[in-house]
Write an enzyme that holds these catalytic residues in place. Structure first.
Site, PDB file in Angstrom:
ATOM      1  N   TYR A  26       0.953  -1.178   0.065  1.00 57.49           N
ATOM      2  CA  TYR A  26       0.074   0.073  -0.090  1.00 57.49           C
ATOM      3  C   TYR A  26       0.760   1.048   0.031  1.00 57.49           C
ATOM      4  O   TYR A  26       0.156   2.323  -0.029  1.00 57.49           O
ATOM      5  CB  TYR A  26      -1.030   0.087   1.052  1.00 57.49           C
ATOM      6  CG  TYR A  26      -1.936  -1.403   1.275  1.00 57.49           C
ATOM      7  CD1 TYR A  26      -2.876  -1.103   0.054  1.00 57.49           C
ATOM      8  CD2 TYR A  26      -1.783  -2.310   2.036  1.00 57.49           C
ATOM      9  CE1 TYR A  26      -3.763  -2.107   0.184  1.00 57.49           C
ATOM     10  CE2 TYR A  26      -2.807  -3.388   2.067  1.00 57.49           C
ATOM     11  CZ  TYR A  26      -3.766  -3.205   1.033  1.00 57.49           C
ATOM     12  OH  TYR A  26      -4.666  -4.522   0.911  1.00 57.49           O
ATOM     13  N   GLU A  99     -14.176   4.790  -8.157  1.00 58.82           N
ATOM     14  CA  GLU A  99     -13.541   3.747  -7.150  1.00 58.82           C
ATOM     15  C   GLU A  99     -12.123   3.820  -7.363  1.00 58.82           C
ATOM     16  O   GLU A  99     -11.474   3.870  -8.242  1.00 58.82           O
ATOM     17  CB  GLU A  99     -14.049   2.330  -7.633  1.00 58.82           C
ATOM     18  CG  GLU A  99     -13.623   1.369  -6.926  1.00 58.82           C
ATOM     19  CD  GLU A  99     -13.916  -0.001  -7.466  1.00 58.82           C
ATOM     20  OE1 GLU A  99     -14.703  -0.126  -8.677  1.00 58.82           O
ATOM     21  OE2 GLU A  99     -13.863  -1.151  -6.797  1.00 58.82           O
TER      22      GLU A  99
END
Ligand code: DQA
Length: 150
Positions: A26, A99
């Site tokens: 991440y 998204e």
């Protein structure tokens, strides 16, 4: 049409740990860094940036966006792959939904390959790390402008 359009940027579970959580997947930027990226990507908008670990809170915030926002960027995190409640809430929106994922779920475990949110999102940005939020915010702003919402 409000004078300053409002963009909701909603973040789901565990994203409060961004920077510490699996940084090899991440990245090292924190959620506060991501907030700054979003604000800089939409200087003419008021960016309402939030994170929750709770599915129902995300649903409440999406419902709030119906009234209070002209565009929505959402990283629902794990709820992307599980939440019909979130999908149903998103279906009530007439504003553009983008998204956003830091990683590319399609290139990871099979259980991440399906996204309920993709069924309603005008666009999905994935696999660009924190910079993906910049792309997602720009896309949401452009879509809102195209639709005459801002
Ligand atoms: C994520 C991808 C999801 O599969 C995962 O559950 C997350 C983060 C991403 O930003 O890459 O928590 O949405």
């Amino acid at each position: 049409m409000p004078e300053t359009p409002v963009l909701f940027v909603l973040n789901g579970p565990n994203l409060n740990l961004l920077g510490e959580r699996e940084p090899e997947i991440y990245g090292r930027e924190t959620l506060e860094d991501v907030r700054g990226i979003c604000e800089r990507a939409a200087p003419d908008w008021r960016v309402d940036f939030r994170q929750t670990n709770h599915e129902g809170v995300l649903v409440d915030w999406v419902q709030e966006a119906r009234i209070a926002a002209q565009a929505l960027v959402i990283n629902p995190a794990a709820y992307t792959h599980t939440s019909i409640a979130l999908l149903d809430a998103l279906k009530t929106l007439s504003i553009p939904v983008v998204e956003c994922h830091l990683s590319d779920p399609a290139a990871r475990e099979a259980f991440r390959h399906h996204s309920y949110v993709a069924l309603v999102a005008a666009k999905t940005v994935a696999g660009h790390g924190a910079r993906g939020y910049e792309l997602a915010v720009r896309a949401a702003v452009e879509l809102a402008q195209e639709r005459g919402l801002a």
